[in-house]
Design an enzyme around this catalytic site. Structure first.
Site, PDB file in Angstrom:
ATOM      1  N   ASP A   1     -10.911   2.758   4.334  1.00 37.65           N
ATOM      2  CA  ASP A   1     -11.199   1.317   4.294  1.00 37.65           C
ATOM      3  C   ASP A   1     -12.705   1.057   4.264  1.00 37.65           C
ATOM      4  OD1 ASP A   1      -9.211  -0.631   4.103  1.00 37.65           O
ATOM      5  OD2 ASP A   1      -8.555  -0.348   6.176  1.00 37.65           O
TER       6      ASP A   1
ATOM      7  N   GLN B   1      -4.318  -1.624   9.854  1.00 42.75           N
ATOM      8  CA  GLN B   1      -4.283  -2.957   9.243  1.00 42.75           C
ATOM      9  C   GLN B   1      -4.862  -3.995  10.202  1.00 42.75           C
ATOM     10  OE1 GLN B   1      -3.451  -3.552   6.063  1.00 42.75           O
ATOM     11  NE2 GLN B   1      -3.784  -5.751   6.229  1.00 42.75           N
TER      12      GLN B   1
ATOM     13  N   LYS C   1       0.848  -1.204   0.000  1.00 38.97           N
ATOM     14  CA  LYS C   1       0.000   0.000   0.000  1.00 38.97           C
ATOM     15  C   LYS C   1       0.883   1.254   0.000  1.00 38.97           C
ATOM     16  CE  LYS C   1      -3.680  -2.592   2.235  1.00 38.97           C
ATOM     17  NZ  LYS C   1      -4.360  -3.010   3.481  1.00 38.97           N
TER      18      LYS C   1
HETATM   19  N1  GUN Z   1      -6.787  -6.983   6.512  1.00 38.19           N
HETATM   20  C1  GUN Z   1      -7.158  -7.745   5.461  1.00 38.19           C
HETATM   21  N2  GUN Z   1      -7.695  -6.979   4.492  1.00 38.19           N
HETATM   22  C2  GUN Z   1      -7.662  -5.715   4.935  1.00 38.19           C
HETATM   23  C3  GUN Z   1      -8.060  -4.467   4.385  1.00 38.19           C
HETATM   24  O1  GUN Z   1      -8.596  -4.359   3.273  1.00 38.19           O
HETATM   25  N3  GUN Z   1      -7.837  -3.367   5.164  1.00 38.19           N
HETATM   26  C4  GUN Z   1      -7.284  -3.460   6.395  1.00 38.19           C
HETATM   27  N4  GUN Z   1      -7.129  -2.326   7.092  1.00 38.19           N
HETATM   28  N5  GUN Z   1      -6.900  -4.596   6.934  1.00 38.19           N
HETATM   29  C5  GUN Z   1      -7.087  -5.719   6.208  1.00 38.19           C
END
Ligand code: GUN
Length: 296
Positions: A121, A98, A54
């Site tokens: 998100d 995350q 990311k």
């Molecule tokens: N853990 C697994 N997928 C995601 C996601 O799309 N965003 C976040 N913040 N954590 C995750």
């Protein structure tokens, strides 16, 4: 092989190129650089890898990324204060904590500290609530299901009136995916670990989204000929031919499903790159709103 491969990597590159243009425009006309804060707690290698990609995408598109890597035993109140600081920081347009967070952390409280206008998100209950209602617009749609929807649309398949089966009911993927398909007038069935007669239900589906986290769970003989199959799974399996000794496979048994489906996403190179592209798009949207260019 009868199925056409859905090239998530290529579609994600197209989205990211558009985001890059949007970022350059904001910079040149408004002297504003979109910024994404990432909050990573602990040492999970998969979470580390996701956050790193990311941040890499932010750099490629000209966005700022503010990385916070924190020890697994960080106390709840310290983590909360960090997120509250990011909420106040005007250079930060999107905040991503995350998941999963360690067990001693109250994830709900941490996600609750992300203001809705920075919730790129799309995980806040307010966003999810709006997404689940008729004629309400969420501020942000969760990135993975939004990416899956674009992959389905890329096939030209008519979603309206189609039977869609979503395997999995997580807050991150399954539930929001089901609502997105429902809002496009698909007839949606959500299946999960307690579902009876699962193969028969999946066999009726024109669209299958598999997000259950079980290695190669869906075999080819569950698939209706010509169906669109979107594989959200990311599972590691041993592979002696690889330097790392392992490789990634999905929740779908690719080799048998590709002989029956009309369209299928590969793992890797399907849903994964789209998730990141959607996150970049959501972060640009957050910055455009902060600049007053878009209505919330
Ligand atoms: N853990 C697994 N997928 C995601 C996601 O799309 N965003 C976040 N913040 N954590 C995750």
């Amino acid at each position: 092989m009868t199925a056409t491969l859905i090239d998530g990597k290529a579609i994600a590159e197209t989205v990211k190129a558009q985001v890059k243009e949007g970022v350059a425009y904001l910079k040149s006309e408004y002297n504003l650089t979109p910024g994404l804060a990432t909050v990573l707690v602990g040492e999970r290698p998969d979470s580390r890898a996701y956050v790193a990609s990311k941040q890499k995408s932010c750099a490629e598109l000209g966005m700022n990324s503010f990385g916070h890597t924190l020890p697994a035993d960080i106390p709840q109140n310290e983590l909360l204060e960090i997120v509250q600081g990011l909420a106040r920081d005007s250079q930060v347009h999107g905040i991503l904590a995350q998941l999963p967070l360690p067990n001693h952390i109250d994830a709900e409280a941490i996600l609750g500290a992300v203001p809705i206008e920075k919730d790129v998100d799309g995980f806040s209950p307010l966003n999810v609530g709006r997404l689940s209602m008729k004629n309400r617009e969420p501020m942000f749609v969760p990135c993975t299901p939004l990416g899956c929807l674009q992959l389905i649309e890329s096939t030209g398949t008519q979603i309206e009136g189609a039977r869609a089966v979503v395997l999995g009911r997580s807050n991150i993927v399954g539930l929001p995916m089901a609502f997105l398909l429902l809002h496009r007038n698909a007839t949606v069935t959500i299946c999960h670990s307690r579902t009876r007669d699962l193969p028969d239900i999946v066999r009726q589906a024109d669209i299958v989204v598999a997000a259950i986290g079980k290695t190669r769970f869906v075999p080819g003989d569950w698939i209706k000929p010509g169906a669109v199959v979107i594989d959200v799974g990311i599972n590691e399996v041993p592979d002696a031919t690889k330097k790392s000794g392992k490789r990634l496979v999905g929740d779908v048994d690719f080799d048998s499903v590709k002989e029956v489906a009309g369209f299928i996403t590969p793992v890797p190179g399907g849903v994964g790159p789209m998730t990141i592209a959607m996150l970049m798009q959501n972060t640009l949207t957050a910055a455009q709103r902060a600049a007053g260019l878009l209505k919330p």
